[in-house]
Design a protein around this motif. Structure first.
Motif, PDB file in Angstrom:
ATOM      1  N   GLU A 103     -18.569 -14.603 -46.118  1.00 50.71           N
ATOM      2  CA  GLU A 103     -18.014 -14.905 -45.263  1.00 50.71           C
ATOM      3  C   GLU A 103     -18.711 -12.248 -45.801  1.00 50.71           C
ATOM      4  OE1 GLU A 103     -13.695 -12.289 -43.675  1.00 50.71           O
ATOM      5  OE2 GLU A 103     -13.721 -13.793 -45.488  1.00 50.71           O
ATOM      6  N   ALA A 104     -18.583 -12.965 -48.009  1.00 49.64           N
ATOM      7  CA  ALA A 104     -18.878 -11.821 -48.262  1.00 49.64           C
ATOM      8  C   ALA A 104     -20.245 -10.883 -47.684  1.00 49.64           C
ATOM      9  CB  ALA A 104     -18.367 -11.970 -49.631  1.00 49.64           C
ATOM     10  N   ALA A 105     -20.996 -11.723 -47.586  1.00 51.40           N
ATOM     11  CA  ALA A 105     -22.445 -12.354 -46.750  1.00 51.40           C
ATOM     12  C   ALA A 105     -22.653 -11.395 -46.351  1.00 51.40           C
ATOM     13  CB  ALA A 105     -23.317 -13.078 -47.709  1.00 51.40           C
ATOM     14  N   THR A 106     -21.412 -11.758 -44.468  1.00 46.35           N
ATOM     15  CA  THR A 106     -21.345 -11.153 -43.462  1.00 46.35           C
ATOM     16  C   THR A 106     -21.145  -9.426 -43.321  1.00 46.35           C
ATOM     17  OG1 THR A 106     -18.898 -11.494 -43.158  1.00 46.35           O
ATOM     18  CG2 THR A 106     -21.004 -13.448 -42.424  1.00 46.35           C
ATOM     19  N   PHE A 107     -20.557  -9.570 -44.547  1.00 39.45           N
ATOM     20  CA  PHE A 107     -19.692  -7.694 -45.212  1.00 39.45           C
ATOM     21  C   PHE A 107     -21.276  -7.467 -45.253  1.00 39.45           C
ATOM     22  CE2 PHE A 107     -15.262  -9.892 -44.380  1.00 39.45           C
ATOM     23  CZ  PHE A 107     -15.030  -8.927 -43.288  1.00 39.45           C
ATOM     24  N   LEU A 108     -21.574  -7.501 -45.924  1.00 38.82           N
ATOM     25  CA  LEU A 108     -22.868  -6.707 -46.735  1.00 38.82           C
ATOM     26  C   LEU A 108     -23.924  -6.729 -45.277  1.00 38.82           C
ATOM     27  CD1 LEU A 108     -23.740  -8.351 -49.830  1.00 38.82           C
ATOM     28  CD2 LEU A 108     -22.889  -6.418 -48.712  1.00 38.82           C
TER      29      LEU A 108
ATOM     30  N   MET B  15      -9.922 -16.355 -41.995  1.00 35.91           N
ATOM     31  CA  MET B  15      -8.822 -16.539 -41.973  1.00 35.91           C
ATOM     32  C   MET B  15      -7.897 -17.746 -41.774  1.00 35.91           C
ATOM     33  SD  MET B  15      -7.582 -13.448 -42.065  1.00 35.91           S
ATOM     34  CE  MET B  15      -8.563 -11.644 -42.873  1.00 35.91           C
ATOM     35  N   PRO B  16      -8.165 -18.790 -40.677  1.00 32.13           N
ATOM     36  CA  PRO B  16      -7.282 -19.688 -40.647  1.00 32.13           C
ATOM     37  C   PRO B  16      -7.451 -20.644 -41.736  1.00 32.13           C
ATOM     38  CG  PRO B  16      -9.012 -19.571 -38.968  1.00 32.13           C
ATOM     39  CD  PRO B  16      -9.380 -18.472 -40.223  1.00 32.13           C
ATOM     40  N   TYR B  17      -7.588 -20.381 -42.916  1.00 31.44           N
ATOM     41  CA  TYR B  17      -7.851 -21.240 -43.987  1.00 31.44           C
ATOM     42  C   TYR B  17      -7.435 -20.643 -44.980  1.00 31.44           C
ATOM     43  CZ  TYR B  17     -11.275 -23.237 -40.929  1.00 31.44           C
ATOM     44  OH  TYR B  17     -11.456 -23.731 -39.462  1.00 31.44           O
ATOM     45  N   MET B  18      -7.344 -19.547 -45.581  1.00 33.10           N
ATOM     46  CA  MET B  18      -6.507 -18.758 -46.243  1.00 33.10           C
ATOM     47  C   MET B  18      -5.126 -19.756 -46.865  1.00 33.10           C
ATOM     48  SD  MET B  18      -6.721 -14.981 -45.145  1.00 33.10           S
ATOM     49  CE  MET B  18      -6.400 -13.908 -47.507  1.00 33.10           C
ATOM     50  N   PHE B  19      -4.702 -19.842 -46.407  1.00 37.63           N
ATOM     51  CA  PHE B  19      -3.093 -20.216 -46.768  1.00 37.63           C
ATOM     52  C   PHE B  19      -3.189 -21.975 -46.973  1.00 37.63           C
ATOM     53  CE2 PHE B  19       0.976 -22.581 -46.287  1.00 37.63           C
ATOM     54  CZ  PHE B  19       1.849 -22.076 -46.546  1.00 37.63           C
ATOM     55  N   VAL B  20      -3.596 -22.767 -46.898  1.00 36.60           N
ATOM     56  CA  VAL B  20      -4.745 -23.955 -46.965  1.00 36.60           C
ATOM     57  C   VAL B  20      -5.115 -23.905 -48.649  1.00 36.60           C
ATOM     58  CG1 VAL B  20      -7.149 -23.793 -45.752  1.00 36.60           C
ATOM     59  CG2 VAL B  20      -5.289 -26.715 -46.893  1.00 36.60           C
ATOM     60  N   TYR B  21      -5.840 -22.432 -48.295  1.00 41.21           N
ATOM     61  CA  TYR B  21      -6.788 -22.271 -49.795  1.00 41.21           C
ATOM     62  C   TYR B  21      -6.153 -22.143 -51.084  1.00 41.21           C
ATOM     63  CZ  TYR B  21      -9.684 -20.177 -52.718  1.00 41.21           C
ATOM     64  OH  TYR B  21     -10.759 -19.890 -54.305  1.00 41.21           O
TER      65      TYR B  21
ATOM     66  N   GLY C 114     -14.039  -8.158 -51.900  1.00 42.91           N
ATOM     67  CA  GLY C 114     -12.931  -8.695 -51.877  1.00 42.91           C
ATOM     68  C   GLY C 114     -12.482 -10.112 -51.717  1.00 42.91           C
ATOM     69  N   ALA C 115     -13.371  -9.950 -50.736  1.00 39.99           N
ATOM     70  CA  ALA C 115     -14.253 -12.109 -50.395  1.00 39.99           C
ATOM     71  C   ALA C 115     -14.594 -12.830 -50.942  1.00 39.99           C
ATOM     72  CB  ALA C 115     -14.739 -11.548 -49.531  1.00 39.99           C
ATOM     73  N   PHE C 116     -15.415 -11.887 -51.764  1.00 41.21           N
ATOM     74  CA  PHE C 116     -16.394 -12.785 -52.987  1.00 41.21           C
ATOM     75  C   PHE C 116     -15.426 -12.908 -53.921  1.00 41.21           C
ATOM     76  CE2 PHE C 116     -18.855 -13.300 -56.864  1.00 41.21           C
ATOM     77  CZ  PHE C 116     -19.778 -14.173 -56.395  1.00 41.21           C
ATOM     78  N   ALA C 117     -14.547 -12.123 -54.137  1.00 36.96           N
ATOM     79  CA  ALA C 117     -13.379 -12.044 -55.669  1.00 36.96           C
ATOM     80  C   ALA C 117     -12.757 -13.276 -55.958  1.00 36.96           C
ATOM     81  CB  ALA C 117     -13.065 -11.101 -56.290  1.00 36.96           C
ATOM     82  N   PHE C 118     -11.919 -13.282 -54.054  1.00 37.27           N
ATOM     83  CA  PHE C 118     -11.296 -14.371 -53.216  1.00 37.27           C
ATOM     84  C   PHE C 118     -11.176 -15.826 -53.672  1.00 37.27           C
ATOM     85  CE2 PHE C 118      -7.977 -16.380 -50.663  1.00 37.27           C
ATOM     86  CZ  PHE C 118      -6.597 -15.847 -50.825  1.00 37.27           C
ATOM     87  N   GLY C 119     -12.770 -16.178 -53.253  1.00 36.46           N
ATOM     88  CA  GLY C 119     -13.527 -17.422 -53.155  1.00 36.46           C
ATOM     89  C   GLY C 119     -13.374 -17.700 -54.965  1.00 36.46           C
TER      90      GLY C 119
ATOM     91  N   ALA D  17     -10.656 -31.133 -50.677  1.00 42.63           N
ATOM     92  CA  ALA D  17     -10.363 -32.068 -51.719  1.00 42.63           C
ATOM     93  C   ALA D  17     -11.846 -31.322 -52.443  1.00 42.63           C
ATOM     94  CB  ALA D  17     -11.200 -33.491 -51.306  1.00 42.63           C
ATOM     95  N   ASP D  18     -12.496 -30.554 -51.480  1.00 47.32           N
ATOM     96  CA  ASP D  18     -13.695 -29.640 -52.420  1.00 47.32           C
ATOM     97  C   ASP D  18     -13.706 -27.587 -52.941  1.00 47.32           C
ATOM     98  OD1 ASP D  18     -15.877 -28.958 -54.111  1.00 47.32           O
ATOM     99  OD2 ASP D  18     -17.154 -29.244 -52.173  1.00 47.32           O
ATOM    100  N   PRO D  19     -13.098 -27.790 -54.409  1.00 48.34           N
ATOM    101  CA  PRO D  19     -12.917 -26.370 -53.835  1.00 48.34           C
ATOM    102  C   PRO D  19     -14.006 -25.929 -53.069  1.00 48.34           C
ATOM    103  CG  PRO D  19     -11.757 -28.243 -55.988  1.00 48.34           C
ATOM    104  CD  PRO D  19     -12.292 -29.074 -55.115  1.00 48.34           C
ATOM    105  N   ALA D  20     -15.328 -26.305 -54.057  1.00 50.44           N
ATOM    106  CA  ALA D  20     -16.172 -25.590 -54.071  1.00 50.44           C
ATOM    107  C   ALA D  20     -16.823 -25.064 -52.022  1.00 50.44           C
ATOM    108  CB  ALA D  20     -17.423 -26.169 -54.910  1.00 50.44           C
ATOM    109  N   SER D  21     -16.215 -26.268 -51.553  1.00 49.26           N
ATOM    110  CA  SER D  21     -16.564 -25.776 -50.047  1.00 49.26           C
ATOM    111  C   SER D  21     -16.093 -24.209 -49.268  1.00 49.26           C
ATOM    112  CB  SER D  21     -16.398 -26.979 -49.132  1.00 49.26           C
ATOM    113  OG  SER D  21     -14.579 -27.307 -49.274  1.00 49.26           O
ATOM    114  N   LEU D  22     -14.437 -24.251 -50.552  1.00 47.59           N
ATOM    115  CA  LEU D  22     -13.940 -22.828 -49.535  1.00 47.59           C
ATOM    116  C   LEU D  22     -14.352 -21.958 -50.430  1.00 47.59           C
ATOM    117  CD1 LEU D  22     -11.556 -22.615 -47.704  1.00 47.59           C
ATOM    118  CD2 LEU D  22     -11.652 -24.706 -49.369  1.00 47.59           C
ATOM    119  N   THR D  23     -14.929 -21.988 -51.494  1.00 52.98           N
ATOM    120  CA  THR D  23     -15.804 -20.192 -52.477  1.00 52.98           C
ATOM    121  C   THR D  23     -17.351 -20.680 -51.785  1.00 52.98           C
ATOM    122  OG1 THR D  23     -15.071 -21.662 -54.671  1.00 52.98           O
ATOM    123  CG2 THR D  23     -17.141 -20.693 -54.634  1.00 52.98           C
TER     124      THR D  23
END
Length: 433
Positions: A180-185, A36-42, A95-100, A168-174
């Motif tokens: 997070e998707a794994a935590t919901f599983l 949640m704290p990083y959705m905006f910056v993402y 949703g979390a997986f697709a968002f990333g 600077a690394d989009p893969a880190s947000l992915t």
């Protein structure tokens, strides 16, 4: 009254199912704090879509609650909390997986809706499971423990997520959103497979006739009054301390972001230290008294905000005042955690427990969505004295509404009399375990 060890554990609300539900609460909170704290910056910086797109993402995330919660309550009442929780975890994980992995605005908006719908669906399902796994005597403790674990989970999630994020690394947000998707599983695996014990009904729960669905909630004047009070509580506290108060601290008082992080940490620490102590205090008092007391504590928090605004040139003193605001918020939150959830459970007829929890969650989501907009608007326009006056007035209204709610509650609902438990065979909830 004697019984088998298993029956005694069930009466205490102890055992595996409740532990698994609480672990699920912690997992859900960890996932929220993780991203949640990083959705905006993402959206804004990593994907380079700008602040407007980021604002749209958050709006859609909030609107998802309005779309799914009415159906969530009905689903819990008809099918039970477990199937609804599993549906929610599936939506949230997707949703979390697709968002990333989304790179454009349309894909982010669709992902955000699925993400928000899933998270929102899980909340009343988990609350209903806590009620099903606890007794009237242990319910306040169970909800207080849930609140403590949620704060710990979100705090740890934010801390761990911050170590992964690299703008600077989009893969880190992915990776962040994939984890997070794994935590919901994990939530689905741990809690979604827990077998719900029989739910011992109090006399309040025995009502079996009357309107159904949201019509029943609207017809319940006590529940409507509680929802109004809850909306004001979430607007004035939870809707402010990460938005309006944060903007006031940084823009008006000149608090450094690192200091603001320390203040938010003080809030979480206050809750963790005081929560179980507050459970013992509130167990011997009316719930409406605890709500009014929380309002008085928050009034002290807004008084400290006024002090911070007046002495903002004195850096050290202003910093102490800002940290005190967040600590006082934590004290009030600790008073509310053992009272709000159990009161909703005691107001709800057994057949409509899911509807009542979903309605309460809907009020919460709306208030938390509106609160930041109002707070940031007033602070951002430079009218911080008006902002503090409005929040102090709202807090006084919380105290008034809490005390006026008392006359609309039974002694059991207000924790003013010992709970009467039937010794005859107890009817189960008409829901699927």
């Amino acid at each position: 009254m004697t019984g088998t060890v298993k029956q005694q554990r069930r009466r205490r609300g102890a055992g595996g199912p409740l532990r698994r539900v609480q672990i699920g609460n912690a997992l859900s909170a960890f996932g929220s704090g993780f991203t949640m704290p990083y959705m905006f910056v993402y959206v804004d910086q990593v994907r380079g879509l700008g602040s407007l797109a980021a604002g749209m993402v958050f709006t859609v995330f909030a609107l998802a609650a309005l779309a799914v919660l009415p159906f969530t309550g009905r689903g819990i009442d008809k099918y039970g909390p477990r199937p609804v929780l599993l549906a929610g975890t599936a939506l949230a994980a997707t949703g979390a997986f697709a968002f990333g992995h989304a790179t454009g605005t349309p894909a982010l908006l669709v992902s955000s809706f699925l993400f928000g719908a899933g998270v929102t669906t899980c909340q009343p399902a988990l609350a209903t499971m806590i009620v099903r796994c606890s007794t009237a005597a242990t319910r306040s403790h169970a909800f207080a423990l849930q609140f403590t674990l949620v704060n710990l989970g979100m705090g740890i999630g934010a801390l761990v997520g911050g170590q992964i994020v690299d703008v600077a690394d989009p893969a880190s947000l992915t990776r962040l959103f994939t984890i997070e998707a794994a935590t919901f599983l994990g939530l689905a695996l741990v809690t979604g497979t827990a077998r719900m014990p029989r739910f011992q009904l109090s006399l309040v729960h025995e009502k079996s006739d009357g309107p159904t669905g949201l019509r029943a909630l609207v017809a319940d004047k006590a529940m409507l009054r509680l929802c109004l009070l809850a909306g004001l509580i979430f607007f004035t506290c939870y809707g402010q301390f990460e938005s309006g108060v944060a903007a006031f601290a940084t823009d008006t008082v000149g608090t450094a972001p690192s200091t603001l992080g320390f203040a938010i940490g003080a809030n979480a620490l206050t809750i963790v230290v005081l929560q179980m102590f507050m459970v013992r205090i509130t167990a011997r008092r009316r719930r409406t008294t605890a709500m009014a007391a929380a309002g008085l504590v928050w009034l002290g928090a807004w008084a400290m905000a006024l002090v911070a605004g007046l002495i903002r040139t004195e850096t050290m003193a202003a910093t102490v005042a800002i940290v005190s605001i967040y600590a006082l918020f934590g004290v009030g939150e600790s008073l509310l955690a053992p009272t709000m959830g159990p009161m909703v459970a005691d107001l709800a007829p057994a057949r409509l427990l899911g509807t009542y929890n979903a309605g309460y969650a809907l009020v919460k989501q709306i208030a938390i969505a509106v609160g930041p907009a109002v707070g940031v608007l007033l602070v951002g326009s430079g009218t911080w004295p008006l902002y503090l006056a409005a929040m102090a007035g709202s807090t006084l209204l919380i105290v008034t509404l809490a005390l006026r709610l008392r006359r609309h509650l039974t002694p059991e609902q207000d924790n003013a009399a010992p709970v009467v438990v039937r010794t005859a065979p107890v009817r189960e909830l008409q829901t699927a375990a």
